[in-house]
Design a protein around this motif. Sequence first.
Motif, PDB file in Angstrom:
ATOM      1  N   SER A  95    -156.558  -2.130  83.630  1.00  0.00           N
ATOM      2  CA  SER A  95    -158.145  -2.438  83.951  1.00  0.00           C
ATOM      3  C   SER A  95    -158.895  -2.071  82.624  1.00  0.00           C
ATOM      4  O   SER A  95    -158.406  -1.250  81.022  1.00  0.00           O
ATOM      5  CB  SER A  95    -158.385  -1.759  84.468  1.00  0.00           C
ATOM      6  N   ILE A  96    -159.659  -2.782  81.877  1.00  0.00           N
ATOM      7  CA  ILE A  96    -160.685  -2.819  81.052  1.00  0.00           C
ATOM      8  C   ILE A  96    -162.561  -2.823  80.762  1.00  0.00           C
ATOM      9  O   ILE A  96    -162.479  -2.878  82.153  1.00  0.00           O
ATOM     10  CB  ILE A  96    -160.542  -3.799  79.940  1.00  0.00           C
ATOM     11  N   GLY A  97    -162.399  -1.979  79.834  1.00  0.00           N
ATOM     12  CA  GLY A  97    -164.134  -2.247  80.563  1.00  0.00           C
ATOM     13  C   GLY A  97    -164.419  -1.170  79.704  1.00  0.00           C
ATOM     14  O   GLY A  97    -164.024   0.480  78.684  1.00  0.00           O
ATOM     15  N   LEU A  98    -165.892  -1.299  79.792  1.00  0.00           N
ATOM     16  CA  LEU A  98    -166.452   0.705  79.033  1.00  0.00           C
ATOM     17  C   LEU A  98    -166.334   1.991  80.296  1.00  0.00           C
ATOM     18  O   LEU A  98    -166.699   1.435  81.413  1.00  0.00           O
ATOM     19  CB  LEU A  98    -167.679   0.551  78.872  1.00  0.00           C
ATOM     20  N   LEU A  99    -166.046   2.936  79.235  1.00  0.00           N
ATOM     21  CA  LEU A  99    -165.905   4.289  80.463  1.00  0.00           C
ATOM     22  C   LEU A  99    -167.811   4.791  80.288  1.00  0.00           C
ATOM     23  O   LEU A  99    -167.607   5.152  79.861  1.00  0.00           O
ATOM     24  CB  LEU A  99    -165.656   5.355  79.920  1.00  0.00           C
ATOM     25  N   THR A 100    -167.748   4.498  81.555  1.00  0.00           N
ATOM     26  CA  THR A 100    -169.833   4.775  81.783  1.00  0.00           C
ATOM     27  C   THR A 100    -169.985   6.330  81.733  1.00  0.00           C
ATOM     28  O   THR A 100    -170.539   6.445  82.043  1.00  0.00           O
ATOM     29  CB  THR A 100    -170.129   4.333  82.640  1.00  0.00           C
ATOM     30  N   GLU A 157    -147.037  17.411  83.805  1.00  0.00           N
ATOM     31  CA  GLU A 157    -147.906  17.019  83.240  1.00  0.00           C
ATOM     32  C   GLU A 157    -148.184  15.384  84.473  1.00  0.00           C
ATOM     33  O   GLU A 157    -147.245  14.580  84.761  1.00  0.00           O
ATOM     34  CB  GLU A 157    -147.144  15.574  81.866  1.00  0.00           C
ATOM     35  N   CYS A 158    -149.117  14.478  83.929  1.00  0.00           N
ATOM     36  CA  CYS A 158    -150.103  13.417  84.736  1.00  0.00           C
ATOM     37  C   CYS A 158    -150.225  12.812  84.005  1.00  0.00           C
ATOM     38  O   CYS A 158    -150.766  12.521  82.848  1.00  0.00           O
ATOM     39  CB  CYS A 158    -150.617  13.376  85.720  1.00  0.00           C
ATOM     40  N   ARG A 159    -150.352  11.320  83.524  1.00  0.00           N
ATOM     41  CA  ARG A 159    -150.203  10.579  82.909  1.00  0.00           C
ATOM     42  C   ARG A 159    -151.167   9.552  83.086  1.00  0.00           C
ATOM     43  O   ARG A 159    -151.047   9.090  84.027  1.00  0.00           O
ATOM     44  CB  ARG A 159    -148.483   9.897  81.734  1.00  0.00           C
ATOM     45  N   VAL A 160    -152.245   9.932  82.151  1.00  0.00           N
ATOM     46  CA  VAL A 160    -153.303   8.842  83.754  1.00  0.00           C
ATOM     47  C   VAL A 160    -154.167   7.716  82.599  1.00  0.00           C
ATOM     48  O   VAL A 160    -154.106   7.680  81.422  1.00  0.00           O
ATOM     49  CB  VAL A 160    -155.057   9.846  83.351  1.00  0.00           C
ATOM     50  N   TYR A 161    -153.722   6.645  83.173  1.00  0.00           N
ATOM     51  CA  TYR A 161    -153.444   5.209  82.840  1.00  0.00           C
ATOM     52  C   TYR A 161    -154.666   4.714  82.906  1.00  0.00           C
ATOM     53  O   TYR A 161    -155.220   4.678  84.409  1.00  0.00           O
ATOM     54  CB  TYR A 161    -152.714   4.817  82.943  1.00  0.00           C
ATOM     55  N   ALA A 162    -155.171   3.473  82.214  1.00  0.00           N
ATOM     56  CA  ALA A 162    -156.230   3.030  82.637  1.00  0.00           C
ATOM     57  C   ALA A 162    -155.240   1.548  84.090  1.00  0.00           C
ATOM     58  O   ALA A 162    -155.690   0.546  82.801  1.00  0.00           O
ATOM     59  CB  ALA A 162    -157.564   2.140  81.603  1.00  0.00           C
ATOM     60  N   GLY A 221    -165.821   3.617  85.642  1.00  0.00           N
ATOM     61  CA  GLY A 221    -166.485   2.596  84.631  1.00  0.00           C
ATOM     62  C   GLY A 221    -165.708   1.527  84.741  1.00  0.00           C
ATOM     63  O   GLY A 221    -165.284   0.381  84.382  1.00  0.00           O
ATOM     64  N   ILE A 222    -164.251   1.601  84.636  1.00  0.00           N
ATOM     65  CA  ILE A 222    -162.996   1.566  84.645  1.00  0.00           C
ATOM     66  C   ILE A 222    -161.636   1.823  86.174  1.00  0.00           C
ATOM     67  O   ILE A 222    -162.218   3.129  86.689  1.00  0.00           O
ATOM     68  CB  ILE A 222    -161.986   1.413  83.399  1.00  0.00           C
ATOM     69  N   THR A 223    -160.739   1.113  85.938  1.00  0.00           N
ATOM     70  CA  THR A 223    -159.889   1.586  87.591  1.00  0.00           C
ATOM     71  C   THR A 223    -158.955   1.673  87.070  1.00  0.00           C
ATOM     72  O   THR A 223    -158.718   1.888  85.882  1.00  0.00           O
ATOM     73  CB  THR A 223    -159.105   0.313  88.072  1.00  0.00           C
ATOM     74  N   HIS A 224    -158.258   3.095  87.607  1.00  0.00           N
ATOM     75  CA  HIS A 224    -157.593   3.845  87.139  1.00  0.00           C
ATOM     76  C   HIS A 224    -156.553   4.891  87.824  1.00  0.00           C
ATOM     77  O   HIS A 224    -156.125   4.630  89.354  1.00  0.00           O
ATOM     78  CB  HIS A 224    -158.658   5.026  86.220  1.00  0.00           C
ATOM     79  N   ASN A 225    -154.724   4.950  87.746  1.00  0.00           N
ATOM     80  CA  ASN A 225    -154.130   5.114  88.343  1.00  0.00           C
ATOM     81  C   ASN A 225    -154.631   7.405  88.630  1.00  0.00           C
ATOM     82  O   ASN A 225    -153.143   8.334  89.576  1.00  0.00           O
ATOM     83  CB  ASN A 225    -152.677   5.542  87.836  1.00  0.00           C
ATOM     84  N   THR A 226    -155.579   8.016  89.020  1.00  0.00           N
ATOM     85  CA  THR A 226    -155.540   9.357  89.911  1.00  0.00           C
ATOM     86  C   THR A 226    -155.144   9.258  90.751  1.00  0.00           C
ATOM     87  O   THR A 226    -154.744  10.488  91.830  1.00  0.00           O
ATOM     88  CB  THR A 226    -157.073   9.947  89.175  1.00  0.00           C
TER      89      THR A 226
END
Length: 369
Positions: A60-65, A46-51, A129-134
Amino acid sequence: KQWYQRRVRAECITGVDIVEEMLRVAAGKELSYTQADIGIKGWAVECRVYAEDPVRYLPSIGLLTKYIEPSVAENTSDNGVRCDSGILEGSCISIHYDPMICKLVTFAPTRREAIAKMEGALDDYVIDGITHNTPLLREILSNEAFLTGDVSTKFLEEEYPQGFSGAELSAGQRSELFPALAVLHHTKANRSGASGSFKYIISGEGEERGEVTVNVGKDGGFSVTMDGETVPVTPTANLYESLQKFTLDNGRSVTVQQLDFNGVTHSIRYRCCKKELTILSPLQQQFMDMMPEKPVLDTSNLILSPMPGSLLMLSVEEGDEVLEGTEVAVIVAMKMNNSLKAPKSGKIKKIWAKPGDVVDGDQKIIEFE
């Protein structure tokens, strides 16, 4: 609660719908299984994908473009991908809630197979659209200590003592990415479809320049020569799809997410890491090398907001003398207080925001003389 949070992996390797059983118990009914009925089959990761910024560990916040989840079309009972999310393309990640995007789970007969499937799932997971930890998740999956199971709660501290700053291309990864990207670039930039050999130079910040030759056969097939070796490259996706897939020699598969292209520079994700790679002809590169470098903006006298959020408190006023390390402000984001401290001793020249203001990431908060 902890059992519920981990139910996804448990369901994949036991075949038990745990939520259904919870509802049965809540309705006063008995469990439909006994312990003896439950066996373990295979492995799940399991990977927990976070903004979240994986370098600074900040939300990170914002719109998922753009948002495309990994395909689950080929799932079987003992091999597949599961993506438990609650968002869609166009959703907004705000400062008021936990920044989790999804729980991404893969399952397969062996641990290594489950890990390999997770690597592919992350490569296919388009989030823009946002920064994430992938990028950090993808890097961990190929870490030797993780692969051998030699992990502890100090894993990040021990494996990345200077913090995670993004994965650098290995020689093998470079030999996969550059030929694939060269073919993508040539297809976009040269619409004539003419056969022949076309030379390009690939460069990017922190990356060694690569000289490649794209060979186009009369049948429209591609091969790429780089570092004295020629490999066949076969694109397997539509030119304008977000996910670009290529097959190289010996069946090697390369996945590239294309984010933007301005004619010469490709903004892409490869192995989840975002990269800006410029591809020019030798003549274009010759002229580019003559251009003056853009000066770097000096921010040493500024305190910037590390993330979007709300300015909760200011501890200083204009004209105050402060010592290095003194807390000067607090930013609230994702239900957490984030302390901003003076990077040096000095006098406050100007305060650019007031308590209650909603601030963006890298917005000026305090300026020193």
